[in-house]
Design a protein around this motif. Structure first.
Motif, PDB file in Angstrom:
ATOM      1  N   PRO A  20      71.853  -0.170  -8.441  1.00  0.00           N
ATOM      2  CA  PRO A  20      71.076   1.065  -8.626  1.00  0.00           C
ATOM      3  C   PRO A  20      70.087   0.951  -9.786  1.00  0.00           C
ATOM      4  N   PHE A  21      70.470   0.259 -10.840  1.00  0.00           N
ATOM      5  CA  PHE A  21      69.562   0.085 -11.976  1.00  0.00           C
ATOM      6  C   PHE A  21      68.339  -0.739 -11.582  1.00  0.00           C
ATOM      7  N   PHE A  22      68.537  -1.731 -10.729  1.00  0.00           N
ATOM      8  CA  PHE A  22      67.413  -2.547 -10.267  1.00  0.00           C
ATOM      9  C   PHE A  22      66.389  -1.674  -9.548  1.00  0.00           C
ATOM     10  N   TYR A  23      66.856  -0.824  -8.645  1.00  0.00           N
ATOM     11  CA  TYR A  23      65.934   0.034  -7.899  1.00  0.00           C
ATOM     12  C   TYR A  23      65.231   1.035  -8.824  1.00  0.00           C
ATOM     13  N   SER A  24      65.966   1.539  -9.800  1.00  0.00           N
ATOM     14  CA  SER A  24      65.343   2.497 -10.720  1.00  0.00           C
ATOM     15  C   SER A  24      64.282   1.810 -11.578  1.00  0.00           C
ATOM     16  N   ALA A  25      64.525   0.548 -11.962  1.00  0.00           N
ATOM     17  CA  ALA A  25      63.525  -0.197 -12.735  1.00  0.00           C
ATOM     18  C   ALA A  25      62.306  -0.523 -11.870  1.00  0.00           C
ATOM     19  N   LEU A  26      62.552  -0.897 -10.621  1.00  0.00           N
ATOM     20  CA  LEU A  26      61.454  -1.228  -9.711  1.00  0.00           C
ATOM     21  C   LEU A  26      60.580  -0.008  -9.427  1.00  0.00           C
ATOM     22  N   ASN A  27      61.185   1.162  -9.455  1.00  0.00           N
ATOM     23  CA  ASN A  27      60.446   2.392  -9.177  1.00  0.00           C
ATOM     24  C   ASN A  27      59.252   2.583 -10.110  1.00  0.00           C
ATOM     25  N   ARG A  28      59.288   1.958 -11.283  1.00  0.00           N
ATOM     26  CA  ARG A  28      58.223   2.136 -12.273  1.00  0.00           C
ATOM     27  C   ARG A  28      56.920   1.456 -11.860  1.00  0.00           C
ATOM     28  N   ILE A  29      56.979   0.550 -10.873  1.00  0.00           N
ATOM     29  CA  ILE A  29      55.735  -0.098 -10.429  1.00  0.00           C
ATOM     30  C   ILE A  29      55.423   0.206  -8.961  1.00  0.00           C
ATOM     31  N   VAL A  30      56.183   1.115  -8.356  1.00  0.00           N
ATOM     32  CA  VAL A  30      56.028   1.378  -6.928  1.00  0.00           C
ATOM     33  C   VAL A  30      55.104   2.572  -6.695  1.00  0.00           C
ATOM     34  N   SER A  31      54.199   2.395  -5.726  1.00  0.00           N
ATOM     35  CA  SER A  31      53.328   3.481  -5.265  1.00  0.00           C
ATOM     36  C   SER A  31      53.446   3.560  -3.742  1.00  0.00           C
ATOM     37  N   ARG A  32      52.518   4.235  -3.124  1.00  0.00           N
ATOM     38  CA  ARG A  32      52.536   4.310  -1.660  1.00  0.00           C
ATOM     39  C   ARG A  32      51.914   3.077  -1.017  1.00  0.00           C
ATOM     40  N   HIS A  33      51.330   2.212  -1.812  1.00  0.00           N
ATOM     41  CA  HIS A  33      50.579   1.085  -1.262  1.00  0.00           C
ATOM     42  C   HIS A  33      51.289  -0.231  -1.566  1.00  0.00           C
ATOM     43  N   TYR A  34      51.869  -0.817  -0.535  1.00  0.00           N
ATOM     44  CA  TYR A  34      52.609  -2.061  -0.704  1.00  0.00           C
ATOM     45  C   TYR A  34      51.704  -3.187  -1.188  1.00  0.00           C
ATOM     46  N   ARG A  35      50.482  -3.212  -0.702  1.00  0.00           N
ATOM     47  CA  ARG A  35      49.563  -4.295  -1.063  1.00  0.00           C
ATOM     48  C   ARG A  35      49.366  -4.364  -2.572  1.00  0.00           C
ATOM     49  N   TYR A  36      49.109  -3.226  -3.205  1.00  0.00           N
ATOM     50  CA  TYR A  36      48.874  -3.218  -4.651  1.00  0.00           C
ATOM     51  C   TYR A  36      50.159  -3.446  -5.437  1.00  0.00           C
ATOM     52  N   ASP A  37      51.270  -2.905  -4.941  1.00  0.00           N
ATOM     53  CA  ASP A  37      52.549  -3.099  -5.626  1.00  0.00           C
ATOM     54  C   ASP A  37      52.976  -4.564  -5.587  1.00  0.00           C
ATOM     55  N   ARG A  38      52.733  -5.208  -4.468  1.00  0.00           N
ATOM     56  CA  ARG A  38      53.089  -6.626  -4.347  1.00  0.00           C
ATOM     57  C   ARG A  38      52.263  -7.468  -5.315  1.00  0.00           C
ATOM     58  N   ILE A  39      50.973  -7.191  -5.389  1.00  0.00           N
ATOM     59  CA  ILE A  39      50.114  -7.932  -6.326  1.00  0.00           C
ATOM     60  C   ILE A  39      50.576  -7.701  -7.767  1.00  0.00           C
ATOM     61  N   ARG A  40      50.934  -6.451  -8.076  1.00  0.00           N
ATOM     62  CA  ARG A  40      51.422  -6.137  -9.420  1.00  0.00           C
ATOM     63  C   ARG A  40      52.699  -6.925  -9.734  1.00  0.00           C
ATOM     64  N   PHE A  41      53.566  -7.021  -8.741  1.00  0.00           N
ATOM     65  CA  PHE A  41      54.826  -7.742  -8.930  1.00  0.00           C
ATOM     66  C   PHE A  41      54.574  -9.240  -9.137  1.00  0.00           C
ATOM     67  N   ILE A  42      53.657  -9.814  -8.392  1.00  0.00           N
ATOM     68  CA  ILE A  42      53.330 -11.235  -8.547  1.00  0.00           C
ATOM     69  C   ILE A  42      52.760 -11.502  -9.936  1.00  0.00           C
TER      70      ILE A  42
END
Length: 451
Positions: free
Chosen positions: A109-131
């Protein structure tokens, strides 16, 4: 009239090599970026679906079978209703095929809550941010490890370039979009703080960082076990207390963060209920699980994880007892560039045993987990002054080089079966573990006196 200053050829050559190594590093980093964005990052997508879905609807029981199916249905609905990127479509297709039309939820659950800080509605931009975050973390890790062990900048840039361009586990991690590079950064910080722990605050920080790493990916707990054992055997109870307190503080924060994010007090219990299946023997060799204990189980039906864990602990205790009997010498203590004198080997040995336990004894080992062997490789290749360089040091460096060759892209691309790849991976970690033991084992005082 004074003579004009004449640049020494040696200094000029060093500057040239530094510039060339920096150019090579920048080029390989750019190539890694271009290579990463070509793939849909299916692991990242599997995680991304959870906070993305929770941002629009209440789906609190994500670890149940029904919850996993609902996550998949939401992901399919998004593809049909909204304009989505090709990467999102490719990732969804691959994930549904791999996990039987469900979104598998194995992260904490902590992993998902941490990931939420970079998540938006757009997978394309979130993926680039993660990379970008992943590559930044790995780059910072190389710099931390290299400078801590006394590497010149030229060597750091060249070694980093090798990992970016040729290290197969690193390239696979970028391809699937896993979080091993983020873990690598956190664990490099842990080693740095732990090895500099003359005061309790640095050890407290080391424990806090390690606790966060464990709550993100629980398989990091092996490092905590061997770090605690090391401090116990050395009877360093002040550091042990500080490390334990640091870990407990971060664990408490992570538990509360997970509960608040999901608005579900039972969320951690639900995650724990799925943990045995995640770390057990549910993923087969054909799916890419290169676990040694899993291979033994498939061949014989015997579960050997507990036995392998116990063996690692036994070897670790024997090694530390051997070190306690030896006289302190210049090989045991390493002088930091900042002037602090600490036993860096203690941190790296505890880390090395933790990672070897993870890769040899766990029931689930993906090839990209081998990114976490990078600190061990840095330690084994640690530069030594010419006056202290011995045949033992040469053997360790040549052995490490051979293992890097086995794990390089040029070699692994020649392997056309999962069995062959699993054999090479297990051979490599066994070799690194053996070299770590070889470097850490100290001759007895009696032998030293004779020599």
């Amino acid at each position: 009239m004074s003579k004009p200053h004449k640049l020494q050829p040696n200094s000029s050559l060093k500057t040239l090599l530094l510039l060339l190594s920096l150019l090579i590093f920048a080029n390989t980093l750019n190539a890694s970026w271009k290579n990463a964005v070509k793939f849909p990052s299916i692991d990242f997508f599997t995680w991304w679906v959870v906070p993305h879905t929770l941002s629009t609807q209440d789906t609190h029981h994500i670890y149940s079978e029904q919850g996993r199916k609902e996550l998949a249905q939401t992901a399919i609905y998004d593809i049909k209703k909204f304009k989505t990127s090709p990467a999102q479509k490719q990732a969804l297709k691959a994930v549904l095929q791999l996990y039987d039309q469900k979104i598998i939820t194995t992260a904490t659950p902590f992993f998902y809550s941490a990931l939420n800080r970079i998540v938006s509605r757009h997978y394309r931009y979130d993926r680039i941010r993660f990379i970008v975050i992943s590559l930044t973390c790995s780059t910072a890790s190389f710099f931390i490890l290299g400078r801590m062990l006394g590497y010149p900048w030229t060597a750091i840039f060249l070694i980093a370039s090798f990992f970016f361009a040729f290290f197969s586990p690193f390239l696979i991690d970028l391809k699937v979009g896993n979080c091993n590079q983020i873990q690598l950064f956190m664990l490099s910080l842990f080693i740095w703080f732990f090895s500099r722990g003359k005061n309790v605050y640095t050890i407290l920080a080391a424990g806090f960082i390690l606790g966060l790493a464990i709550m993100l990916k629980p398989n990091m707990i092996f490092i905590a076990v061997f770090s605690v054992l090391s401090l116990l055997i050395h009877r360093d109870f002040t550091k042990l207390s500080a490390l334990t307190i640091g870990i407990l503080i971060s664990v408490a924060i992570a538990v509360l963060e997970g509960i608040m994010y999901f608005k579900n007090p039972q969320i951690w219990q639900e995650w724990l209920a799925t943990l045995s299946a995640t770390i057990g023997y549910s993923f087969t060799l054909k799916l890419g699980n290169y676990s040694l204990s899993k291979m033994i189980f498939e061949a014989s039906g015997f579960k050997t994880s507990a036995l392998l864990y116990a063996l690692m602990v036994f070897i670790f205790i024997i090694l530390l007892l051997n070190q306690k009997k030896t006289v302190l010498n210049s090989n045991k203590l390493f002088r930091h560039p900042t002037g602090d004198s600490e036993t860096v080997s203690e941190a790296f040995v505890a880390y090395g045993f933790g990672i070897a336990s993870l890769l040899l004894a766990s029931g689930l080992v993906w090839s990209h987990y081998y990114v976490l062997t990078i600190p061990i490789i840095f330690y084994l290749l640690q530069p030594q002054p010419e006056s202290n360089f011995s045949g033992k040091d040469a053997a360790i460096k040549w052995g490490t080089g051979l293992i890097l060759l086995l794990l390089s892209r040029n070699f692994t691309e020649l392997l056309h079966s999962d069995v062959a790849m699993a054999f090479i991976c297990n051979l490599s970690i066994t070799g690194l573990f053996g070299l770590l033991l070889f470097k850490s084992w100290k001759p007895s005082v009696k032998n030293n006196a004779q020599t």
